[in-house]
Motif scaffolding. Structure first.
Motif, short mmCIF file in Angstrom:
data_model
loop_
_atom_site.label_atom_id
_atom_site.label_comp_id
_atom_site.label_asym_id
_atom_site.label_seq_id
_atom_site.Cartn_x
_atom_site.Cartn_y
_atom_site.Cartn_z
N ASP A 157 0.99 -1.17 0.07
CA ASP A 157 0.10 0.04 0.12
C ASP A 157 0.77 1.25 0.13
N ILE A 158 0.72 2.13 -0.88
CA ILE A 158 1.34 3.26 -1.19
C ILE A 158 0.80 4.55 -0.22
N ILE A 159 -0.43 4.69 -0.65
CA ILE A 159 -1.32 5.80 0.15
C ILE A 159 -2.71 5.03 0.15
N ASN A 160 -3.45 5.66 1.10
CA ASN A 160 -4.74 5.41 1.30
C ASN A 160 -5.81 6.65 1.05
N PHE A 161 -6.70 6.65 0.42
CA PHE A 161 -7.78 7.65 0.22
C PHE A 161 -8.99 7.31 1.09
N TYR A 162 -9.49 8.17 1.96
CA TYR A 162 -10.65 8.13 2.65
C TYR A 162 -11.71 9.06 2.04
N VAL A 163 -12.54 8.04 1.53
CA VAL A 163 -13.47 8.68 0.48
C VAL A 163 -14.85 8.68 0.96
N SER A 164 -15.81 9.65 0.61
CA SER A 164 -17.34 9.52 0.75
C SER A 164 -17.98 9.82 -0.41
N LYS A 165 -19.23 9.17 -0.41
CA LYS A 165 -20.24 9.50 -1.46
C LYS A 165 -21.60 9.96 -0.79
N ASN A 166 -22.14 10.88 -1.41
CA ASN A 166 -23.45 11.54 -1.05
C ASN A 166 -24.62 10.85 -1.64
N GLN A 167 -24.38 9.70 -2.55
CA GLN A 167 -25.39 9.09 -3.28
C GLN A 167 -24.97 7.52 -3.50
N GLU A 168 -25.87 6.77 -3.84
CA GLU A 168 -25.74 5.49 -3.87
C GLU A 168 -25.33 5.22 -5.20
#
Length: 197
Positions: A157-168
């Motif tokens: 693992d080089i980097i991790n992205f913490y992502v979120s979505k506001n729609q499904e």
């Protein structure tokens, strides 16, 4: 033997000859069709699929399966991966190939800012300075600078992205313009991939 019986016998032997000739012609046509199919198969295998005929015509099931599995798993030099079985919002950037003497690594991440938000970018690699540049909402340039030249192992693992979505809705995150510079300032372009989540 009467004249009638001789005629019937001659007629039967004549019919048998005709049927035998017909049967021979039919067998010859079937054999020539099979031969032509083999010629076409070998031609396709050698010209279209490449000259590696021996490996393409594997009879050993285990070797053929291993080759097929490798072809399926082949990824870009760096690729994004999300563990499907977890509810985590972390997408990992991983190395498919080993990179030696890495001094800096840079890449651009493209996403739809109306639905996806890159909340945080972090790394577990020690001695790494991470810079995030966002001039536009939909593109983020990430520059990783190592304190000293380091090797990035395959699968790490080089980097991790913490992502979120506001729609499904299914969304895509793409990586573009990825490259790294080694300790003697040689620049290496990296192949990249995208992820749907």
């Amino acid at each position: 033997m009467s004249k009638k019986e001789r005629k019937v016998k001659q007629l039967n032997s004549g019919e048998v000859k005709v049927f035998k000739q017909f049967k021979r012609q039919r067998i010859f046509q079937q054999v020539s069709f099979v031969f032509a199919a083999l010629v076409v198969a070998f031609w396709i295998n050698s010209f279209v699929l490449g000259w590696d005929i021996w490996n393409s015509l594997k009879t050993n099931v285990l070797e053929a399966w291993q080759k097929a599995a490798w072809d399926v798993e082949q990824k870009a030099d760096i690729y994004l991966e999300k563990e499907i079985w977890t509810e985590s919002n972390v997408i990992k950037l991983r190395a498919w190939k080993q990179m030696d003497n890495v001094w800096t690594l840079s890449l651009s991440v493209i996403y739809n800012p109306e639905i996806v938000e890159l909340q945080d970018i972090f790394s577990n690699i020690n001695g790494l300075e991470l810079s995030r540049i966002e001039n536009d909402k939909w593109i983020a340039t990430i520059i990783l600078t190592f304190a000293e030249s380091s090797n990035i192992q395959q699968g790490k693992d080089i980097i991790n992205f913490y992502v979120s979505k506001n729609q499904e809705l299914t969304q895509h995150i793409n990586i573009l313009n990825a490259n790294f510079t080694d300790s003697i300032d040689t620049n290496y372009e990296l192949t990249t991939s995208w992820i749907a989540f």
